[in-house]
Design an enzyme around this catalytic site. Structure first.
Site, PDB file in Angstrom:
ATOM      1  N   ASP A 121       0.820  -1.216   0.000  1.00 60.66           N
ATOM      2  CA  ASP A 121       0.000   0.000   0.000  1.00 60.66           C
ATOM      3  C   ASP A 121       0.857   1.269   0.000  1.00 60.66           C
ATOM      4  O   ASP A 121       1.980   1.270   0.519  1.00 60.66           O
ATOM      5  CB  ASP A 121      -0.908  -0.017   1.235  1.00 60.66           C
ATOM      6  N   GLY A 122       0.294   2.329  -0.572  1.00 56.38           N
ATOM      7  CA  GLY A 122       0.953   3.638  -0.529  1.00 56.38           C
ATOM      8  C   GLY A 122       1.506   4.092  -1.865  1.00 56.38           C
ATOM      9  O   GLY A 122       2.128   5.157  -1.963  1.00 56.38           O
ATOM     10  N   HIS A 177       2.545   2.749  -8.975  1.00 55.53           N
ATOM     11  CA  HIS A 177       2.431   1.293  -9.130  1.00 55.53           C
ATOM     12  C   HIS A 177       3.669   0.728  -9.833  1.00 55.53           C
ATOM     13  O   HIS A 177       4.141  -0.357  -9.511  1.00 55.53           O
ATOM     14  CB  HIS A 177       1.158   0.939  -9.907  1.00 55.53           C
ATOM     15  N   ASN A 234     -10.689  -3.479  -6.131  1.00 53.16           N
ATOM     16  CA  ASN A 234      -9.896  -2.506  -6.899  1.00 53.16           C
ATOM     17  C   ASN A 234     -10.486  -2.210  -8.289  1.00 53.16           C
ATOM     18  O   ASN A 234     -10.047  -1.278  -8.959  1.00 53.16           O
ATOM     19  CB  ASN A 234      -8.435  -2.962  -7.043  1.00 53.16           C
ATOM     20  N   ARG A 268       2.077  -4.447   6.475  1.00 53.02           N
ATOM     21  CA  ARG A 268       1.308  -3.451   5.724  1.00 53.02           C
ATOM     22  C   ARG A 268       2.020  -2.108   5.796  1.00 53.02           C
ATOM     23  O   ARG A 268       1.990  -1.428   6.835  1.00 53.02           O
ATOM     24  CB  ARG A 268      -0.110  -3.289   6.253  1.00 53.02           C
ATOM     25  N   GLU A 313       1.318 -12.797  12.756  1.00 56.53           N
ATOM     26  CA  GLU A 313       1.801 -11.585  13.431  1.00 56.53           C
ATOM     27  C   GLU A 313       1.748 -10.425  12.433  1.00 56.53           C
ATOM     28  O   GLU A 313       2.125 -10.592  11.272  1.00 56.53           O
ATOM     29  CB  GLU A 313       3.256 -11.784  13.902  1.00 56.53           C
TER      30      GLU A 313
END
Ligand code: FPP
Length: 231
Positions: free
Chosen positions: A15-16, A32, A63, A179, A198
């Site tokens: 992400d980001g 991307h 998406n 993430r 985790e």
């Protein structure tokens, strides 16, 4: 390299990318593209340090709501990667699988995916496997598994036989989920599989993610005490 034990399976929500591009006054597509390069580097790093499975979220079932040119760019990056993988796979020593609902993809892309899966089948077990989730949603995967069970019920329906119908059949559950991008949510990724995973969240945007950041995530993972519901 990392000290301590290396997780067998790492999952990543990449992400980001959009924010990374916006900060540079670039179109989201550029984010991307930069993200796909980081994916390549991280996949090689995972292979080199002995991670057995790396699973990345490249395109979710949600998406499709994005602008068409952004969708086209992500698919074109995936298509380019498929070509590259078919040409270099045997040297790279990485098996590649696409997970998700792949049934409505253009026939050319499906052929390339089938070919990459066939090449991957030829790898000995223990080689690093990269799973790319495309048109993937955790809920959709569970519904597709339930449909498959209705059509062809197993002798005994339990967690193990159910898991055999998921896209991740034969793949152990992730030990560590990373993430980047600053959000603290799962976004419909691997819902069944993350029961005891985790989590590692970081503000770093995916195109700025690095081998050093991955080593940091693994070091943090090594500090965790996993009890799997025991004491
Ligand atoms: C989420 O960031 C990212 C995606 C929806 C696409 C990720 C796809 C790639 C990195 C390319 C995949 C290619 C290969 C070869 C694996 P975002 O766009 O939601 O970022 P934002 O939250 O900053 O807007």
């Amino acid at each position: 390299m990392t000290n301590g034990s290396v997780p067998c399976h790492i999952a990543v929500i990449m992400d980001g990318n959009g924010r990374w591009a916006k900060k540079r006054f670039l179109p989201r597509k550029a984010g991307h593209s930069a993200g796909s390069e980081v994916f390549r580097r991280i996949a090689c790093y995972c292979r080199d340090i002995g991670v057995q499975y790396l699973t990345v979220y490249a395109f979710s079932t949600e998406n499709w709501k994005r602008p068409q040119d952004e969708i086209d760019e992500i698919f074109s990056l995936l298509d380019k990667y498929l070509d590259e993988v078919q040409a270099t796979m045997l040297n790279d020593n990485v098996a590649v699988r696409f997970l998700g609902n792949l049934s409505h993809f253009p026939s050319g892309m499906q052929r390339k995916i089938d070919n990459v899966h066939k090449l991957s089948d030829g790898y000995p077990s223990g080689v690093c496997q990269v799973n790319i989730c495309v048109n993937y949603g955790g809920r959709d995967e569970i519904v597709r598994a339930a449909e498959s069970i209705l059509k062809n019920p197993p002798e005994i329906l339990d967690e193990n036989s159910f898991a055999q119908r998921l896209d991740t059949k034969g793949i152990p559950c992730p030990d560590l989920l990373i993430r980047p991008g600053g959000d603290f949510r799962i976004s419909n990724f691997l819902l069944w599989q993350i029961a005891y995973t985790e989590f590692y969240f970081t503000k770093i945007l995916w195109p700025d993610f690095s081998e050093k950041e991955l080593a940091k995530a693994i070091a943090e993972y090594n500090k965790r005490k996993r009890r799997f519901g025991g004491v």
